[in-house]
Design a protein around this motif. Structure first.
Motif, mmCIF file in Angstrom:
data_model
loop_
_atom_site.group_PDB
_atom_site.id
_atom_site.type_symbol
_atom_site.label_atom_id
_atom_site.label_comp_id
_atom_site.label_asym_id
_atom_site.label_seq_id
_atom_site.Cartn_x
_atom_site.Cartn_y
_atom_site.Cartn_z
ATOM 1 N N THR A 39 -15.132 -29.504 51.039
ATOM 2 C CA THR A 39 -15.385 -29.303 49.618
ATOM 3 C C THR A 39 -16.327 -30.391 49.117
ATOM 4 O OG1 THR A 39 -14.382 -29.066 47.412
ATOM 5 C CG2 THR A 39 -13.375 -30.668 48.906
ATOM 6 N N THR A 40 -17.063 -30.058 48.056
ATOM 7 C CA THR A 40 -17.868 -31.048 47.348
ATOM 8 C C THR A 40 -17.258 -31.348 45.982
ATOM 9 O OG1 THR A 40 -19.298 -29.321 46.432
ATOM 10 C CG2 THR A 40 -19.999 -30.345 48.500
ATOM 11 N N GLY A 41 -16.066 -30.815 45.742
ATOM 12 C CA GLY A 41 -15.442 -30.962 44.433
ATOM 13 C C GLY A 41 -15.796 -29.792 43.530
ATOM 14 N N ASP A 42 -15.599 -29.977 42.251
ATOM 15 C CA ASP A 42 -15.903 -28.946 41.260
ATOM 16 C C ASP A 42 -17.323 -29.171 40.739
ATOM 17 O OD1 ASP A 42 -16.169 -27.295 39.045
ATOM 18 O OD2 ASP A 42 -14.108 -27.593 38.382
ATOM 19 N N PRO A 43 -18.271 -28.258 41.020
ATOM 20 C CA PRO A 43 -19.654 -28.489 40.591
ATOM 21 C C PRO A 43 -19.822 -28.595 39.085
ATOM 22 C CG PRO A 43 -19.358 -26.235 41.393
ATOM 23 C CD PRO A 43 -18.117 -26.991 41.749
ATOM 24 N N LYS A 44 -18.903 -28.025 38.338
ATOM 25 C CA LYS A 44 -19.003 -28.096 36.876
ATOM 26 C C LYS A 44 -18.756 -29.509 36.361
ATOM 27 C CE LYS A 44 -15.920 -24.909 36.007
ATOM 28 N NZ LYS A 44 -15.562 -24.463 37.371
ATOM 29 N N GLU B 54 -8.191 -34.125 39.739
ATOM 30 C CA GLU B 54 -7.294 -33.009 39.457
ATOM 31 C C GLU B 54 -7.855 -31.694 39.979
ATOM 32 O OE1 GLU B 54 -4.117 -33.017 38.383
ATOM 33 O OE2 GLU B 54 -4.471 -35.146 38.772
ATOM 34 N N ALA B 55 -9.180 -31.513 39.875
ATOM 35 C CA ALA B 55 -9.794 -30.298 40.396
ATOM 36 C C ALA B 55 -9.628 -30.227 41.914
ATOM 37 C CB ALA B 55 -11.272 -30.255 40.016
ATOM 38 N N LEU B 56 -9.816 -31.340 42.570
ATOM 39 C CA LEU B 56 -9.635 -31.381 44.023
ATOM 40 C C LEU B 56 -8.185 -31.118 44.410
ATOM 41 C CD1 LEU B 56 -11.908 -34.444 44.797
ATOM 42 C CD2 LEU B 56 -12.298 -32.108 45.602
ATOM 43 N N PHE C 150 -21.463 -35.187 45.456
ATOM 44 C CA PHE C 150 -21.552 -34.274 44.325
ATOM 45 C C PHE C 150 -20.329 -34.391 43.421
ATOM 46 C CE2 PHE C 150 -23.851 -32.720 47.981
ATOM 47 C CZ PHE C 150 -25.125 -32.579 47.460
ATOM 48 N N THR C 151 -19.697 -35.530 43.457
ATOM 49 C CA THR C 151 -18.592 -35.829 42.556
ATOM 50 C C THR C 151 -19.125 -36.663 41.394
ATOM 51 O OG1 THR C 151 -18.034 -37.888 43.699
ATOM 52 C CG2 THR C 151 -17.000 -35.854 44.513
#
Length: 300
Positions: A193-198, A210-212, A241-242
């Motif tokens: 994962t790169t995390g949440d792109p938003k 929290e998204a992760l 990308f975090t």
């Protein structure tokens, strides 16, 4: 599960003008693995040097001895499972069994239209990915494969003698949606994962964590649905990308703080980008090397 530190080396240097030295230095620094992007070109690097992932990894496999190597990530955008499987089997052989395939559904970048096609919709990418991964799995584990699918076909495709790693080289599946996580649970030895792109540009570190956490929970549920232990899936975070991507490599202390928050989530591998001056991946090479050699020891 112990935490490992790896790096990404973008293929922007000529092999005999710094490229080879960069891969050798990554091994000297003790990185668990060194990956490269598998694109035809990428974002702000489109109008500059950019070399192919498979030839680059082949050269790196011949030059290095211990470090694992791989892609983060390969996608169906310009790859076909039959030809990709042959390249991967060969890479695994040349490296002595040190290749990991990072694989994802792809996006709407330059790769999406480089072959002259219209970019696929998110649903089309997911549909192709759902056929691509199982077929690639078969191609790397069976001596002869015939397949007539919606998107991909194979006619007595052979990959003899198979991978050095058995039953095949590991897949690290990049996914956050339900269909991709199901593919991870069924076919992945690891999850990326790169995390949440938003949250990349406007989010906070706390929101990102929290998204992760939510992504890892959903991966656990996908594993539970098929009776797989979620702990058997390695969890890889590509950190560039975090929300802390531009600060975590500024000092050893900043990196240690970042790692501490993410180790608690259950990640088994963190991946940091090798510095590239005057780009979004610019960083002090001395700090980068200090992080490589001392970063995880600070958490022992």
């Amino acid at each position: 599960m112990s935490l490992r530190l790896s790096t990404v080396i973008l293929p922007v240097r000529r092999w005999h003008d710094g490229g080879r030295d960069q891969w050798l230095r990554a091994e000297e620094l003790g990185f668990h693995a060194a990956y490269t992007y598998d694109h035809l070109s990428w974002r702000t690097f489109r109008d500059g040097p950019w070399f192919g992932a498979v030839p680059t990894l082949t050269a790196a496999a011949a030059a290095t001895r211990r470090m694992r190597l791989g892609t983060l990530v390969t996608s169906p955008n310009f790859r076909h499972p039959v030809t990709l499987a042959k390249d991967l089997m060969s890479l695994d052989d040349i490296s002595g069994g040190r290749i990991t395939l990072g694989i994802g559904a792809g996006g709407n970048g330059f790769d999406a239209s480089a072959l002259g096609q219209e970019p696929w919709t998110p649903r089309e990418r997911a549909d192709r990915f759902a056929e691509f991964v199982p077929l690639l799995d078969r191609l790397l584990t069976e001596e002869s494969v015939t397949h007539g699918g919606t998107f991909y076909s194979a006619n007595e495709a052979r990959n003899i003698p198979g991978c050095v790693q058995r039953p095949r080289l590991p897949f690290a599946v990049a996914a956050t949606g339900p269909r991709g996580l199901k593919l991870t649970a069924r076919h992945g030895q690891a999850w990326v994962t790169t995390g949440d792109p938003k949250l990349f540009e406007a989010g906070t570190p706390e929101q990102s964590v929290e998204a992760l956490r939510g992504q890892i929970d959903r991966l656990g549920k996908a594993c539970a649905e098929i009776g797989r232990d979620p702990e058997s899936v390695e969890k890889i975070l590509l950190t560039g990308f975090t929300p802390e991507a531009n600060t975590m490599l500024r000092s050893l202390d900043a990196f240690v703080d970042f790692v501490g928050r993410h180790r608690e989530l259950g990640f088994s591998e963190l991946v940091i980008h090798a510095p590239i001056p005057d780009t979004e991946f610019a960083a002090d090479p001395a700090v980068f090397e200090k992080i490589a050699t001392e970063g995880l020891a600070q958490l022992a």
